[in-house]
Scaffold this motif. Sequence first.
Motif, short mmCIF file in Angstrom:
data_model
loop_
_atom_site.label_atom_id
_atom_site.label_comp_id
_atom_site.label_asym_id
_atom_site.label_seq_id
_atom_site.Cartn_x
_atom_site.Cartn_y
_atom_site.Cartn_z
N ILE A 1 64.65 -84.33 109.42
CA ILE A 1 64.75 -82.74 109.39
C ILE A 1 66.03 -82.39 108.58
N GLU A 2 67.00 -83.10 108.50
CA GLU A 2 68.32 -82.83 107.65
C GLU A 2 67.89 -82.93 106.34
N ALA A 3 67.34 -84.23 106.10
CA ALA A 3 66.99 -84.58 104.69
C ALA A 3 66.01 -83.53 103.99
N GLN B 1 60.42 -74.68 114.60
CA GLN B 1 60.69 -73.70 113.76
C GLN B 1 61.09 -74.13 112.32
N ALA B 2 61.09 -75.42 112.26
CA ALA B 2 61.66 -76.14 110.72
C ALA B 2 60.75 -75.65 109.69
N PRO B 3 59.25 -75.69 109.73
CA PRO B 3 58.44 -75.14 108.95
C PRO B 3 58.80 -73.97 108.06
N ALA B 4 58.99 -72.91 109.21
CA ALA B 4 59.17 -71.84 108.89
C ALA B 4 60.52 -71.33 107.93
N TYR B 5 61.51 -72.15 108.28
CA TYR B 5 62.97 -72.21 107.90
C TYR B 5 62.73 -72.71 106.26
N LEU B 6 62.09 -73.73 106.28
CA LEU B 6 61.75 -74.33 105.03
C LEU B 6 61.11 -73.41 104.04
N SER B 7 60.02 -72.74 104.67
CA SER B 7 59.29 -71.89 103.61
C SER B 7 60.34 -70.92 103.19
N GLY B 8 61.34 -70.41 104.40
CA GLY B 8 62.30 -69.44 104.22
C GLY B 8 63.23 -69.72 103.03
N LEU B 9 63.67 -70.86 102.92
CA LEU B 9 64.53 -71.35 101.96
C LEU B 9 63.84 -71.27 100.55
N LEU C 1 55.39 -80.07 109.04
CA LEU C 1 56.44 -80.57 107.88
C LEU C 1 55.77 -81.41 106.91
N LYS C 2 54.39 -82.08 107.08
CA LYS C 2 53.92 -82.86 106.08
C LYS C 2 54.01 -82.47 104.71
N GLU C 3 53.46 -80.98 104.41
CA GLU C 3 53.71 -80.60 103.06
C GLU C 3 55.05 -80.57 102.31
N PHE C 4 55.97 -80.72 103.25
CA PHE C 4 57.34 -80.57 102.68
C PHE C 4 57.85 -82.20 102.50
N SER C 5 57.38 -82.75 103.56
CA SER C 5 57.62 -84.40 103.16
C SER C 5 57.05 -84.83 101.84
#
Length: 350
Positions: free
Chosen positions: A14-16, A50-58, A335-339
């Motif tokens: 998740i950090e990566a 919450q990580a997917p929403a945070y990544l989308s927010g970034l 998280l797959k789409e971000f991976s």
Amino acid sequence: MTNRYKSNELILYIEALFVAAGMDLDKSAIVAPLLVEADLMGHTTHGIAQAPAYLSGLENGLMKGTGDPLVVADKGATITWDGRRISGVWLTAKAIDLAVKRAKKYGTATIAIRRSGHIACLAAFLPRATERGCMIELASSDPSIASVAPYGGTEPAFTPNPIAVGIPTSGNPILIDISASITTNGLTGRLFSEGKKLPGDWVQDKFGQPSNDPTVLFTDPPGTILPIGGKEYGHKGFGLALMIEALTQGLSGLGRADPPEGWGAAVYLKVTDPDAFGGAEEFIRQTSWLAESCRRNPPADGVESVRLPGDNAFANRAEALENGLELYPGLLNGLKEFSDKFNISEPKPI
């Protein structure tokens, strides 16, 4: 193949992802462990979820992964920040660290933050203060979102408005993490997507009729989540919601009286050093006696034993660290789409 993972591998993963999405390395090194910590404690809707929403927010600019908060006011024992849409998890962690330092000097320290990003699981933050011998109160709201009706009303006026308290004892601290509503947006959203019902009549439809069906929240106009106490005693949750809104939005100086600015949070936290009052030793003596008195209380029929807030969290955490963290089904799918986008491999199950 199991659904258990090593927590340290989840943190690195998740950090990566956060770093690849543009978050500063020092911030991701704080945010990722706190999200995983929530799952370790058993809070599966407010951690990794919450990580997917945070990544989308970034990516879309609703959340920033760089920079520092703007200091609006600093009176020593009281501080106000404008979070500037920076990661709320990072902001809250840094604010707690600062408040502990100030509390050691002034006895108490209070920080209000406006324009914070979403802050995830409140319980995960509490040990940052209790491990240093301090008591902490932490609350959050989102002035741009409403899903909870005031007692007797039918239209949304508040967010669920979580509030948490960490109390040091001679053993594990007491970790209180509740909200002014019966349930949360995270849980109702999950059950809605899974086609499941709530355990009780925790919501109401647009006409004010109680229901256990989360679909009533997704009509037009929508129904609402009920405050703690439900249809009969909801004045209790209503009162708590009003207090939290005043602490988070009133003290930070930005709230529902202003135009909505998008998903985020208003945050309030207060850290108290018992040594500045009756003494740390006496504080621990009292809180430890209270904790053990509750645990020794004869259990009611059907109850194995009385447990304090936080007892399950520490038991869950110990089991997960020993045997691997069992993730909620499908949790990593978001998280797959971000991976794929960042070419970062998912961790392998144990």
